[in-house]
Design an enzyme around this catalytic site. Structure first.
Site, PDB file in Angstrom:
ATOM      1  N   TYR A 154      94.009  38.038  21.553  1.00 50.82           N
ATOM      2  CA  TYR A 154      93.763  38.805  22.645  1.00 50.82           C
ATOM      3  C   TYR A 154      93.405  40.025  22.636  1.00 50.82           C
ATOM      4  CZ  TYR A 154      94.183  40.209  27.730  1.00 50.82           C
ATOM      5  OH  TYR A 154      93.984  40.830  28.712  1.00 50.82           O
ATOM      6  N   PHE A 182      65.883  45.709  38.539  1.00 45.59           N
ATOM      7  CA  PHE A 182      66.402  44.323  38.330  1.00 45.59           C
ATOM      8  C   PHE A 182      67.293  43.953  39.661  1.00 45.59           C
ATOM      9  CE2 PHE A 182      68.807  40.774  36.543  1.00 45.59           C
ATOM     10  CZ  PHE A 182      67.854  39.875  36.207  1.00 45.59           C
ATOM     11  N   THR A 183      67.085  42.787  39.908  1.00 46.51           N
ATOM     12  CA  THR A 183      68.031  42.298  41.113  1.00 46.51           C
ATOM     13  C   THR A 183      69.392  42.728  40.920  1.00 46.51           C
ATOM     14  OG1 THR A 183      68.161  39.991  40.051  1.00 46.51           O
ATOM     15  CG2 THR A 183      66.782  40.202  41.695  1.00 46.51           C
ATOM     16  N   ASP A 207      68.406  49.638  29.905  1.00 48.16           N
ATOM     17  CA  ASP A 207      68.664  48.250  29.671  1.00 48.16           C
ATOM     18  C   ASP A 207      68.076  47.328  28.633  1.00 48.16           C
ATOM     19  OD1 ASP A 207      68.907  45.470  30.106  1.00 48.16           O
ATOM     20  OD2 ASP A 207      68.579  45.823  32.507  1.00 48.16           O
ATOM     21  N   LYS A 223      70.231  37.094  26.827  1.00 43.83           N
ATOM     22  CA  LYS A 223      68.979  37.348  26.480  1.00 43.83           C
ATOM     23  C   LYS A 223      69.249  37.756  25.131  1.00 43.83           C
ATOM     24  CE  LYS A 223      68.900  37.300  31.148  1.00 43.83           C
ATOM     25  NZ  LYS A 223      68.503  38.459  31.904  1.00 43.83           N
ATOM     26  N   ARG A 248      60.127  34.759  42.089  1.00 42.56           N
ATOM     27  CA  ARG A 248      60.242  36.210  41.788  1.00 42.56           C
ATOM     28  C   ARG A 248      59.297  36.651  42.887  1.00 42.56           C
ATOM     29  NH1 ARG A 248      65.104  37.332  39.017  1.00 42.56           N
ATOM     30  NH2 ARG A 248      65.649  36.735  41.152  1.00 42.56           N
ATOM     31  N   PHE A 304      68.445  34.942  47.290  1.00 41.83           N
ATOM     32  CA  PHE A 304      67.779  34.103  46.393  1.00 41.83           C
ATOM     33  C   PHE A 304      68.659  33.261  45.660  1.00 41.83           C
ATOM     34  CE2 PHE A 304      68.527  36.027  42.201  1.00 41.83           C
ATOM     35  CZ  PHE A 304      68.570  37.144  42.575  1.00 41.83           C
TER      36      PHE A 304
HETATM   37  C1  PLP Z   1      69.443  39.184  33.036  1.00 43.58           C
HETATM   38  C2  PLP Z   1      69.129  40.674  33.111  1.00 43.58           C
HETATM   39  C3  PLP Z   1      70.220  41.410  33.491  1.00 43.58           C
HETATM   40  C4  PLP Z   1      71.639  40.796  34.031  1.00 43.58           C
HETATM   41  O1  PLP Z   1      72.252  40.225  32.955  1.00 43.58           O
HETATM   42  P1  PLP Z   1      73.198  38.967  33.242  1.00 43.58           P
HETATM   43  O2  PLP Z   1      73.975  38.620  31.829  1.00 43.58           O
HETATM   44  O3  PLP Z   1      72.329  37.975  33.920  1.00 43.58           O
HETATM   45  O4  PLP Z   1      74.326  39.525  34.378  1.00 43.58           O
HETATM   46  C5  PLP Z   1      70.161  42.869  33.587  1.00 43.58           C
HETATM   47  N1  PLP Z   1      68.842  43.220  33.300  1.00 43.58           N
HETATM   48  C6  PLP Z   1      67.814  42.335  32.899  1.00 43.58           C
HETATM   49  C7  PLP Z   1      66.611  43.269  32.497  1.00 43.58           C
HETATM   50  C8  PLP Z   1      67.983  41.276  32.835  1.00 43.58           C
HETATM   51  O5  PLP Z   1      66.946  40.366  32.311  1.00 43.58           O
END
Ligand code: PLP
Length: 482
Positions: free
Chosen positions: A80, A132-133, A223, A266, A389, A455
């Site tokens: 932990y 981003f969303t 990001d 990613k 999108r 969405f």
């Molecule tokens: C996917 C993504 C996020 C959010 O990440 P999650 O792991 O899905 O919460 C933020 N910014 C960008 C550019 C992304 O592609």
């Protein structure tokens, strides 16, 4: 980056890996796919994976792991607090970004929650190349607004601009003057801009933007979720980067960044996320929120196995033959679609191939969700699942009217190292047929519309029963084929 030349005078992407574990796929008949769409409210997020043939919804958490990543999971240290695994990952990140402090989170949006909770106050404005969303949702949840200051090229669907993710420096200066630095806690740079087609931002642009911000004492938040694709394009398309290694490009970005965050779904090809900062002051400002929302400071909601694999995945991100796989396959996918007349976003970027729904079905108005309708139609006739999108991914205006998206795209994501060229050829074949029969596709309307991030869970229905008509035409042309 050197591409392999072929005797037959063609250039095609070549996998620099071999497949050693496989997963069986299902391709169900079109009638069953129609049933699945009816059940899932014509929203590809609501399909069950067992009904999907090629899952091109996203690259999030679906990239293929390497043998080295898998092997690393076996030595994970489960504890932990104070796990060895955490310190190994922290060390890798310190090397990767040359930033001393690391806050682990369970995924990218969790980083956004922590950063926005800490720095965004009501009335604040956050400038960025594109939203981003989940980022926009977290900024707005904390009372801020997003100001997109992209260049004029960004939303042009056909372009040969190599860096559509760039920030317009004049718009940035203007915005700072209008809003005032006291209302701009940070500027956000999104590498590999997700929503406008995986388009990269130039390193020279990043450096210029950061200079302006720092002259005004505005923090730069980067990001880095789509860093791998972005640095590939920096190296490939930017004169300035010709003689830099991938790691040197990463470090130049990190050097001018105050807060780096990423989705490891990613970057690193695992599941998780994190925030890296160079100073203890920034670390201290955010660290109390990690145990509250994520988990203890040495795991942040991630499993130790994922953390071990992330460390290896990050190392592999600096391998040119690893980062070129996605963009090369996407370029080939795009080329084959264009040969069939299918409108896509050019130049192709990272992440996936983006079909331009506005030009594919110009007879469908934004209020009837062309990108959503096209994503549903592609699944219906092929079993290929893409992602809307477009306007469905936007939020309605305060008066309840629709806010038409800048671009209406169906993203066909290519998770890294997952699909083969013949599977891509199948997708091209079916989409080419659909393009010939595009007049049959009409719009969608909501039957159940959530207030936030609609969405994901919204349910829609086809206008004028177009799905039945399309299915009938498919049977006429393809007989009893799947
Ligand atoms: C996917 C993504 C996020 C959010 O990440 P999650 O792991 O899905 O919460 C933020 N910014 C960008 C550019 C992304 O592609």
């Amino acid at each position: 980056m050197s591409k392999i030349k072929f005797f037959l005078n063609e250039s095609m992407p070549l996998e620099m890996h071999k497949v050693r574990v496989v997963q069986k796929l299902n391709l169900i008949p079109i009638e069953a796919r129609k049933e699945a769409l009816d059940q899932g409210g014509y929203n590809t997020f609501l399909l069950k994976n067992r009904d999907v043939f090629l899952d091109m919804l996203t690259d999030s958490g679906t990239n293929a792991m390497s043998d080295r990543q898998m092997a690393s999971m076996m030595v994970a240290d489960d504890s932990y607090a104070g796990s060895e695994t955490f310190y190994r990952l922290e060390k890798t990140l310190q090397f990767f970004f040359q930033m001393k402090y690391f806050l682990p989170t369970h995924q990218g949006r969790a980083c956004e929650n922590i950063i926005c909770k800490t720095f965004v106050k009501p009335g604040d404005v956050i400038p960025m190349n594109y939203h981003f969303t989940t980022t926009k949702a977290h900024i707005e949840l904390n009372g801020g607004t997003v100001a997109e200051i992209f260049t004029d090229e960004a939303l042009k669907v056909t372009s040969d601009c190599p860096f559509k993710g760039n920030i317009d420096l004049n718009k940035l200066q203007q915005l700072i003057k209008e809003v005032g630095v006291e209302h701009i806690p940070f500027l956000r740079i999104e590498l590999g801009t997700n929503l406008i087609g995986g388009q990269p931002i130039a390193l020279e642009n990043i450096l210029a933007v950061a200079k302006i911000c720092h002259d005004h004492k505005i923090m730069v938040v980067t990001d880095a979720s789509l860093l791998a694709d972005n640095i590939h394009f920096n190296k490939e398309r930017e004169e300035f980067c010709k003689n830099l290694s991938l790691h040197e490009i990463v470090l130049k970005i990190a050097e001018v960044t105050d807060i780096m965050y990423f989705s490891a779904r990613k970057l690193g090809c695992v599941r998780g996320g994190g925030i890296c900062v160079p100073t203890v002051e920034l670390f201290d400002k955010m660290k109390d929120l990690i145990p509250l929302y994520e988990g203890f400071l040495t795991y942040g909601g991630m499993s130790v196995r994922e953390m071990e694999a992330m460390a290896v995945g990050l190392e592999e991100t600096l391998d040119p033959e690893m980062v070129n796989q996605g963009p090369q396959f996407i370029a080939e996918f795009g080329k084959k679609l264009m040969e069939q007349g299918v409108p896509i976003i050019t130049p192709t970027g990272g992440l996936g191939c983006h079909v331009d729904a506005r030009r594919f079905i110009p007879h469908v108005k934004s209020e009837e969700y062309p990108a959503g309708a096209l994503a549903a139609a592609i699944y219906l006739i092929s079993g290929v699942r893409g992602m809307e999108r477009g306007t469905i991914s936007e939020t309605r205006n305060p008066d309840g009217s629709e806010h038409p998206a800048g671009v209406e795209l169906v993203r066909l994501a290519l998770p890294r190292r997952v699909f083969t060229m013949s599977q891509i050829s199948y997708a091209v074949d079916r989409i080419a047929w659909l393009f010939q029969n595009r007049d049959l596709i009409k719009g969608l309307m909501f039957i159940d519309e959530p207030k936030v991030l609609r969405f994901f869970l919204g349910r829609l229905t086809p206008i004028d029963h177009w799905a039945d008509k399309l299915m009938k035409k498919f049977r006429e042309d393809f007989g009893d084929s799947l």
